[in-house]
Scaffold this active site. Structure first.
Site, short mmCIF file in Angstrom:
data_model
loop_
_atom_site.label_atom_id
_atom_site.label_comp_id
_atom_site.label_asym_id
_atom_site.label_seq_id
_atom_site.Cartn_x
_atom_site.Cartn_y
_atom_site.Cartn_z
N CYS A 60 44.63 48.12 34.37
CA CYS A 60 44.56 46.68 34.11
C CYS A 60 43.67 46.12 35.21
CB CYS A 60 45.95 46.07 34.13
SG CYS A 60 46.04 44.42 33.44
N CYS A 78 45.23 45.81 29.34
CA CYS A 78 44.71 44.45 29.23
C CYS A 78 43.33 44.50 28.59
CB CYS A 78 44.71 43.72 30.57
SG CYS A 78 43.46 44.22 31.75
N CYS A 110 34.20 51.91 32.29
CA CYS A 110 35.05 52.67 33.21
C CYS A 110 34.24 53.74 33.92
CB CYS A 110 36.18 53.35 32.43
SG CYS A 110 37.38 52.20 31.75
#
Length: 164
Positions: A9, A88, A96
């Protein structure tokens, strides 16, 4: 072999911490060789006290939990992740880092309980409901034969949990 799960998150202060706590709690209670970690792309450096309260009230040990960067899990020597879960929407939309081992990725989004109306009482209720919802999904994850599923089968099973 331990199944490592990284839960992401953005600020790593509430939802990812709830998920880390619940997955580790249930894995220990059920005798499963699963270990959860949590991190964020822009960690706040502090844990939301309502998240810690909800976990503590549920009997979850939060000692040693901290808000940390996801970069720590993309470095050499980091535990190899089998599963990466975003909780989220903003973290799910971010690029990422490369995760060693090519883990299976899934997005199980939850509304931010920090934004709940009703003052502290409303936030406490929202955090508890979020903890329960996350805990239910973590139980479903732990019911999977993680040591026998190939990545494609695991992806399908994790996507199926989202639908339930």
């Amino acid at each position: 072999m331990t199944t490592n799960v990284l839960i992401l998150c953005t600020h790593n202060s509430a939802r990812s911490v709830l998920a880390e706590g619940m997955l580790n709690h249930w894995a220990k209670k059920l005798g499963k060789d699963v270990r959860a970690f949590s991190a964020g792309s822009a960690p706040s450096g502090r844990l939301n006290p309502f998240a810690l309260e909800a976990l503590t009230n549920a009997g979850v040990d939060t000692q040693g939990y901290a808000s940390k960067s996801w970069d720590a899990f993309a470095q050499d020597g980091a535990p190899p992740m089998r599963i990466v879960i975003t909780v989220c929407d903003s973290a799910a939309a971010e690029a990422c880092p490369f995760w060693p081992g090519s883990p299976v990725k899934v997005h199980w989004g939850y509304a931010d309980p920090s934004n709940a109306p009703g003052g502290d009482a409303g936030k406490r209720q929202a955090f508890e409901l979020t903890r329960q919802a996350i805990g239910y999904r973590m139980l479903q994850l732990l019911a999977l034969p993680l040591d026998r599923l190939e990545n494609a089968e695991l992806q399908q099973a994790l996507d199926g949990i989202l639908q339930s």
